[in-house]
Motif scaffolding. Structure first.
Motif, short mmCIF file in Angstrom:
data_model
loop_
_atom_site.label_atom_id
_atom_site.label_comp_id
_atom_site.label_asym_id
_atom_site.label_seq_id
_atom_site.Cartn_x
_atom_site.Cartn_y
_atom_site.Cartn_z
N GLY A 178 88.59 -83.42 39.81
CA GLY A 178 88.62 -82.38 38.51
C GLY A 178 87.55 -81.48 38.29
N ILE A 179 86.31 -82.41 38.51
CA ILE A 179 84.99 -81.46 37.93
C ILE A 179 84.80 -80.26 39.01
CG2 ILE A 179 82.58 -81.84 37.90
CD1 ILE A 179 83.09 -84.76 37.12
N PRO A 180 84.89 -80.18 40.12
CA PRO A 180 84.52 -79.00 40.98
C PRO A 180 85.31 -77.70 40.51
CG PRO A 180 84.69 -80.80 42.39
CD PRO A 180 85.01 -81.45 41.27
N PRO A 181 86.70 -77.73 40.37
CA PRO A 181 87.31 -76.62 39.92
C PRO A 181 86.93 -76.19 38.45
CG PRO A 181 88.86 -78.18 40.60
CD PRO A 181 87.58 -78.99 40.64
N LEU A 182 86.49 -77.18 37.68
CA LEU A 182 85.77 -76.78 36.28
C LEU A 182 84.71 -75.96 36.34
CD1 LEU A 182 86.58 -79.95 34.19
CD2 LEU A 182 87.80 -77.91 33.74
N VAL A 183 83.58 -76.44 37.02
CA VAL A 183 82.45 -75.66 37.30
C VAL A 183 82.68 -74.42 37.92
CG1 VAL A 183 80.36 -75.78 38.75
CG2 VAL A 183 81.33 -77.83 37.73
N SER A 184 83.56 -74.11 38.99
CA SER A 184 84.27 -72.96 39.61
C SER A 184 84.46 -71.72 38.43
CB SER A 184 84.74 -73.12 40.79
OG SER A 184 86.25 -73.50 40.28
N LEU A 185 85.18 -72.28 37.53
CA LEU A 185 85.62 -71.28 36.38
C LEU A 185 84.66 -70.99 35.48
CD1 LEU A 185 88.65 -73.68 35.10
CD2 LEU A 185 88.81 -71.71 36.12
N LEU A 186 83.35 -71.38 35.45
CA LEU A 186 82.40 -70.89 34.87
C LEU A 186 81.74 -69.55 35.64
CD1 LEU A 186 80.55 -73.95 33.66
CD2 LEU A 186 82.29 -72.59 32.64
N SER A 187 82.04 -69.43 36.78
CA SER A 187 81.30 -68.30 37.74
C SER A 187 82.36 -67.16 37.55
CB SER A 187 81.22 -68.72 39.05
OG SER A 187 81.99 -69.20 39.52
N GLY A 188 81.83 -65.97 36.75
CA GLY A 188 82.38 -64.64 37.10
C GLY A 188 83.72 -64.48 36.36
N GLY A 189 84.07 -65.48 35.47
CA GLY A 189 84.99 -65.36 34.42
C GLY A 189 84.78 -64.51 32.99
N THR A 190 85.61 -63.79 32.66
CA THR A 190 85.65 -63.10 31.55
C THR A 190 86.48 -63.30 30.24
OG1 THR A 190 87.18 -61.57 32.08
CG2 THR A 190 85.00 -61.03 32.79
N ASN A 191 87.39 -64.40 30.61
CA ASN A 191 88.22 -65.01 29.44
C ASN A 191 87.51 -65.52 28.66
OD1 ASN A 191 90.03 -66.58 28.00
ND2 ASN A 191 91.72 -65.67 29.33
#
Length: 296
Positions: free
Chosen positions: A28-41
């Motif tokens: 579950g850690i890689p998807p969490l890290v990926s959420l921090l890039s480019g998100g605006t929510n």
């Protein structure tokens, strides 16, 4: 909305030690890290930072976060214009820095990172201020990083926060301070602010500078709090500050001794040690002054 709520649920579940390991094993850690890039929510970014902060408390999970450059991603969240995201990111940095393999070097590798986090001490959001003070108290443990944040003006900014709290308390009264939406409105901020002051005393003239900027008397007032964690961090700060003779004089005049005599009997060993050390420094100064007074 679904993703935001799912990540929020993960963050809550990860507060329990067994679930931290389960999150890592499930990938579950890689998807969490990926959420921090480019998100605006903002809500999604806040929840993702919270979840990574919880995961970083486990050493094996922290290794994965480092490999994915997750700490840099979390640090970049401090630039976001949302106070809730800034607060969550700063809070997440605390376990990340504590559990990184070479935390001092890692922090220094983030170009402009230390200047950014020190600058957030100008925030007017108490959640941001509390989390930033907590992060700075950990960053300041490394002497090289402490030297850098000192150059960026951490001492006057922390002193300003302490003084602001004292002003609010004198105007609104202690019983109303918890409802005033100013820079310091709860014990959580007092706790982390005092700890940041304590650790920032360990470089150059910072100890004397805090005294010169008027931080001593309002810090003494923190000892009137009912929160034992505030007592612990404030006693630590006062002990560090008492290494300067002028600060000892100010503490004594501010009525710190009765508080220290009470907390020296605490069951908390760190509180005992800090209280005893501060009293010892004040007593040494008094004895020196007395000896000088009667010298021929």
């Amino acid at each position: 909305m679904v993703l935001t709520n799912v990540v929020g649920a993960v963050a809550e579940c990860a507060r329990f030690p067994a679930n931290k390991a389960a999150l890592r094993i499930a990938g579950g850690i890689p998807p969490l890290v990926s959420l921090l890039s480019g998100g605006t929510n903002a809500s999604l970014l806040e929840n993702a930072a919270r979840a990574l902060g919880e995961a970083a408390e486990e050493l094996e999970s922290m290794e994965i976060i480092e490999q994915l450059d997750g700490v840099r991603m979390v640090w970049s969240m401090l630039k976001r214009p949302y106070p809730a995201v800034q607060a969550a990111a700063a809070a997440a940095l605390c376990p990340c820095i504590q559990n990184a393999k070479d935390s001092g070097e890692m922090v220094r590798s983030f170009v402009g990172g230390l200047e950014l986090i020190v600058g957030l001490l100008r925030s007017t959001d108490k959640r941001v201020l509390a989390a930033v003070c907590a992060a700075l108290s950990i960053i300041a443990i490394d002497r090289e990083n402490l030297a850098v944040i000192t150059d960026h003006g951490v001492v006057p900014l922390l002193s300003d926060l302490v003084l602001t709290a004292n002003l609010y308390m004198s105007i609104y009264g202690v019983e109303k301070i918890t409802t005033f939406q100013g820079k310091l409105s709860d014990d959580r901020l007092r706790q982390h602010l005092a700890e940041a002051v304590a650790n920032c005393c360990q470089w150059g003239n910072n100890c004397r500078e805090f005294g010169r900027l008027g931080a001593i008397t309002p810090l003494v007032a923190y000892m009137a709090s009912s929160d034992p964690l505030v007592h612990r961090s404030t006693a630590h700060a006062l002990h560090s500050l008492s290494n300067d003779a002028f600060n000892c004089v100010t503490m004594h005049q501010s009525g710190v001794v009765p508080y220290l005599l009470e907390t020296i009997g605490s069951e908390d060993e760190k509180l005992q040690e800090s209280s005893a050390g501060c009293l010892s420094n004040i007593r040494k100064l008094a004895l020196s002054a007395e000896k000088y007074k009667y010298m021929p």
